[in-house]
Scaffold this motif. Sequence first.
Motif, PDB file in Angstrom:
ATOM      1  N   PHE A  13       0.713  -1.040   0.073  1.00  0.00           N
ATOM      2  CA  PHE A  13      -0.035   0.003  -0.105  1.00  0.00           C
ATOM      3  C   PHE A  13       0.901   1.263  -0.045  1.00  0.00           C
ATOM      4  O   PHE A  13       1.835   1.443   0.906  1.00  0.00           O
ATOM      5  CB  PHE A  13      -0.832  -0.089   1.204  1.00  0.00           C
ATOM      6  CG  PHE A  13      -1.705  -0.946   1.362  1.00  0.00           C
ATOM      7  CD1 PHE A  13      -2.465  -1.599   0.344  1.00  0.00           C
ATOM      8  CD2 PHE A  13      -2.026  -1.708   2.648  1.00  0.00           C
ATOM      9  CE1 PHE A  13      -3.221  -2.758   0.403  1.00  0.00           C
ATOM     10  CE2 PHE A  13      -2.770  -2.860   2.597  1.00  0.00           C
ATOM     11  CZ  PHE A  13      -3.598  -3.454   1.590  1.00  0.00           C
ATOM     12  N   ILE A  14       0.611   2.211  -1.167  1.00  0.00           N
ATOM     13  CA  ILE A  14       1.396   3.529  -0.901  1.00  0.00           C
ATOM     14  C   ILE A  14       0.673   4.226   0.440  1.00  0.00           C
ATOM     15  O   ILE A  14      -0.241   4.198   0.802  1.00  0.00           O
ATOM     16  CB  ILE A  14       0.741   4.379  -2.126  1.00  0.00           C
ATOM     17  CG1 ILE A  14       1.618   3.839  -3.225  1.00  0.00           C
ATOM     18  CG2 ILE A  14       1.187   5.829  -1.930  1.00  0.00           C
ATOM     19  CD1 ILE A  14       1.272   4.291  -4.554  1.00  0.00           C
ATOM     20  N   LYS A  15       1.719   4.859   1.128  1.00  0.00           N
ATOM     21  CA  LYS A  15       1.624   5.397   2.443  1.00  0.00           C
ATOM     22  C   LYS A  15       1.844   6.766   2.640  1.00  0.00           C
ATOM     23  O   LYS A  15       2.289   7.434   3.562  1.00  0.00           O
ATOM     24  CB  LYS A  15       2.237   4.463   3.520  1.00  0.00           C
ATOM     25  CG  LYS A  15       2.078   3.202   3.572  1.00  0.00           C
ATOM     26  CD  LYS A  15       2.531   2.290   4.363  1.00  0.00           C
ATOM     27  CE  LYS A  15       1.953   0.954   4.609  1.00  0.00           C
ATOM     28  NZ  LYS A  15       2.823  -0.088   5.151  1.00  0.00           N
ATOM     29  N   ALA A  16       1.919   7.697   1.523  1.00  0.00           N
ATOM     30  CA  ALA A  16       2.287   8.961   1.479  1.00  0.00           C
ATOM     31  C   ALA A  16       1.789   9.687   0.222  1.00  0.00           C
ATOM     32  O   ALA A  16       1.928   9.059  -1.075  1.00  0.00           O
ATOM     33  CB  ALA A  16       3.700   9.371   1.609  1.00  0.00           C
ATOM     34  N   ALA A  17       1.445  10.900   0.268  1.00  0.00           N
ATOM     35  CA  ALA A  17       1.019  11.546  -0.859  1.00  0.00           C
ATOM     36  C   ALA A  17       1.978  11.792  -1.894  1.00  0.00           C
ATOM     37  O   ALA A  17       3.479  12.041  -1.576  1.00  0.00           O
ATOM     38  CB  ALA A  17       0.663  13.138  -0.572  1.00  0.00           C
ATOM     39  N   ILE A  18       1.999  11.900  -3.146  1.00  0.00           N
ATOM     40  CA  ILE A  18       2.910  11.777  -4.246  1.00  0.00           C
ATOM     41  C   ILE A  18       2.810  13.358  -4.766  1.00  0.00           C
ATOM     42  O   ILE A  18       2.004  13.952  -5.500  1.00  0.00           O
ATOM     43  CB  ILE A  18       2.696  10.967  -5.304  1.00  0.00           C
ATOM     44  CG1 ILE A  18       2.551   9.516  -4.927  1.00  0.00           C
ATOM     45  CG2 ILE A  18       3.627  10.999  -6.470  1.00  0.00           C
ATOM     46  CD1 ILE A  18       2.256   8.512  -5.895  1.00  0.00           C
TER      47      ILE A  18
END
Length: 205
Positions: free
Chosen positions: A6-11
């Motif tokens: 899971f991605i866990k930060a804003a891009i």
Amino acid sequence: MNCDNFIKAAIEKSCAEPIMPGVERTAWIGNRAQLDIASLEFVEGTTNQVLNLPLLTGAQLYPIIQYGAKPFEGLKIDLDGSGKLGGTASTEFPFIVPDNSPSVCENIIDKLLDGEFFVIWQNKHKNLRAANEKERGASAYQIAGLFNGLTLSAGSCEKYSDDTRSGWAITLKEEKAPRSAMFLNAGSLAATEALIKTMLAPATA
């Protein structure tokens, strides 16, 4: 540790410290067989930052000093998501050996033929203004070769090359590492710099 994807930060871009290209002119190389992998310590809560790079007794780092406006030009990391057990990352680390003396050929070039190495380079982007204090300076020192080692991918000595002037153009490569990037972070930028300095002399027991 849970192996979630899971991605866990804003891009998004950092407005406090926008990312910038390039690396500094000095990197460091070590023999991977002289690295005490079992004694590696990770920064708590991370999988891609190590606190130390413990060397076996007598081992040390050696500087690689480059010149010109784009030192280590061609340094890159390629990602591959096709693996049946997950994606991998491969790093290419090019540099010039600005000499072709008998001692250089014996002590450097010949060792590159069959050896396995790790390198540390310093990114120009260091993340010194990170909102999280623990992340300040953590982007500075990046490592390749910890997992699968860097080995010789290409090397040549062109006698009329304007780039090498009869020296050696070398490319080392680490293939199929399980992390996109690894960083050396001894707790602060100053602490990491001090650690690297201690590794320029042979390690003691």
